[in-house]
Design an enzyme around this catalytic site. Structure first.
Site, mmCIF file in Angstrom:
data_model
loop_
_atom_site.group_PDB
_atom_site.id
_atom_site.type_symbol
_atom_site.label_atom_id
_atom_site.label_comp_id
_atom_site.label_asym_id
_atom_site.label_seq_id
_atom_site.Cartn_x
_atom_site.Cartn_y
_atom_site.Cartn_z
ATOM 1 C CB SER A 235 -0.892 0.003 1.241
ATOM 2 O OG SER A 235 -0.089 0.262 2.374
ATOM 3 C CE LYS A 236 -2.689 6.163 -2.409
ATOM 4 N NZ LYS A 236 -3.716 7.178 -2.395
ATOM 5 N NE ARG A 237 0.543 0.392 6.255
ATOM 6 C CZ ARG A 237 1.313 -0.676 6.398
ATOM 7 N NH1 ARG A 237 2.460 -0.582 7.015
ATOM 8 N NH2 ARG A 237 0.932 -1.850 5.936
#
Ligand code: GLU
Length: 475
Positions: A235-237
């Site tokens: 994910s963007k994380r």
């Protein structure tokens, strides 16, 4: 059989790496089988046609080198299919189901029933019903089981009842994903549905529709998730989860395609460096692994550097200058200048395999274009000792007055200054490197000094000595 596959993204404005991998496996399969690769934008949820969001998809596919074959434009170049332009087709289909008693109108929303209340509209179904504005349409769930053999996941079986009489067309007239997907996959004669395994539980919902319409069902291949290095879904994380970021960082499209192909697919043999033609030739859906794949940026970087080695010097320079312009370090006008071009070529050559993707020129080479460098304070110790300081000052002086500017001449200045101060060359070499670049590693020191030039080298050494006073003075 003539293979026909499709990539069916929703235009979210964001191209997740997992989606690109789905597109890639479809594309590789189609190209390897001499089949057709269709791009279908699933935009029925969208309030309006989001031009830029579609561009994110088409630009991304084009950048990486995936082309699509069909579209509503007969003449070509083919635009993608848009579900929002096919509403009549869905309405026609849902009317057919209603007429056959396979679906029914739902009055709940129109009559203001509480969302959690049970729907009894199935009992209100009457002959002659058809789609009407403001009313949703629900499937008559046939009960029983839906089963299929997934090319990746093997045999799967579901109790249909759990999916209820799910909605096919919403009260605003838009079809739901599962409904439009089946209508289109059939209309487009899709032979293989290749998509992320987050859609596994949609498959039985769709199979119920294939049964009702009496359509031949496609084969299914659900691809494993892509996880970040920590084992959670990418994910963007995790930093860059979107395709655009890799393009902007100056990765090479062939390398990115190669790396993505290895996420969930294991080629026969040990080989990992596989340019597009080879991927197309080797790819088999049967070799897709069932277990999740893990995204490791270092692996991508190392593959990218292999592709960098195959580039002509001019192409590397372009990659470097693009990154420098993007970072605001160079202005685009200075690029045509032959002197700048040869300076860039020299820098790229000096960095050698430290330059593994475009943006690394900024990381390791920004100082070549700067007036001053900022030296991190934790490197102060390189300027602490008196004898080193003495040698640094002498070297600065000699650089400025050097009669010739070759790496040999620079080397003898450095070695001379060190021995005059009673030093080995190493501490002086390290000091000069830190003063000139703000870093402790990089190309050969003599190359570094040559590229920074006599005046800037002398200046940077003096500034470093001013910035970091001797150990004795600090006590
Ligand atoms: N629009 C769906 C998605 O983006 C398509 C899934 C499918 O390929 O059926 O996930």
């Amino acid at each position: 059989m003539n293979v026909r596959v499709r990539f069916a993204p929703s235009p979210t404005g964001y191209m997740h790496v997992g989606n690109v991998r789905t597109a890639l496996f479809n594309w590789l399969f189609a190209r390897g089988q001499g089949g057709v690769f269709i791009l279908r934008i699933e935009d029925t949820d969208q309030q309006r046609h989001v031009e830029e969001a579609v561009e994110v998809i088409t630009d991304g596919l084009t950048w990486i080198g995936m082309d699509w074959d069909e579209g509503p434009d007969i003449e070509g170049p083919y635009g993608p299919y848009f579900q929002s332009e096919r509403l009549d087709l869905y309405h026609e289909h849902v009317d057919r189901l209603i007429a056959d008693g396979g679906a029914y109108l739902c009055y709940c929303e129109a009559e203001g029933a509480a969302p959690e209340s049970e729907c009894h509209c199935r009992e209100r179904h009457a002959a002659g019903d058809s789609l009407s504005p403001g009313l949703a349409v629900r499937l008559v769930n046939p009960g029983g089981r839906s089963e299929f053999d997934d090319i990746v996941g093997g045999h799967l079986s579901f109790e249909n009842e759990q999916f209820g009489d799910y909605i096919l067309v919403k009260s605003d007239g838009t079809p739901t994903y599962n409904f439009a997907n089946v209508v289109d996959d059939n209309a487009m004669r899709v032979t293989h549905v290749i998509r992320g395994d987050d859609h596994v539980s949609n498959t039985p919902r769709q199979l119920m529709l294939y049964e009702k319409f009496g359509y031949e069902r496609p084969k299914f291949a659900h691809l494993p998730q892509i996880l970040g290095p920590d084992g959670a879904r990418l994910s963007k994380r995790h930093g860059a989860a979107s395709l655009t970021e890799y393009r902007d960082q100056g990765f090479l499209p062939e390398a990115f395609m190669n790396y993505l192909a290895l996420l969930g697919w294991s080629p026969q043999g040990e080989r990992e460096f596989m340019p597009p033609e080879e991927l197309v030739a080797q790819f088999h859906l049967e070799d897709v692994r069932k277990s999740p794949a893990q995204f490791h940026i270092e692996k991508l970087v190392s593959l990218n550097s292999m592709y960098m080695e195959t580039l002509e010097p001019g192409e590397k320079r372009r990659l470097a200058s693009d990154a420098l312009v993007k970072a605001g370090i160079l202005d685009a006008e200075s690029l045509g200048d032959p002197e700048m071009e040869s300076y860039l070529d020299d820098i790229v050559e000096a960095l050698g395999n430290r330059f593994r993707y475009g943006a690394q020129i900024v990381e390791f080479g920004a100082h070549f274009f700067a007036d001053e460098v900022t030296i991190p304070v934790d490197l102060a110790s390189y300027f602490a000792e008196d004898d080193v300081r003495c040698a640094l000052a002498a070297a600065a002086e000699s650089f400025e007055n050097a009669p010739e500017w070759t790496e040999d001449a620079i080397e003898s200045i450095v070695r001379g200054s060190a021995s005059e101060a009673g030093l080995k060359a190493a501490p002086l070499i390290h000091g000069i490197r830190v003063a000139l670049s703000g870093m402790t590693a990089g190309p050969s020191l003599f190359t570094l000094v040559r590229l920074v030039g006599p005046a800037r080298s002398a200046d940077r050494i003096r500034r470093a000595l001013e910035t970091f006073p001797a150990a004795a003075e600090r006590k």
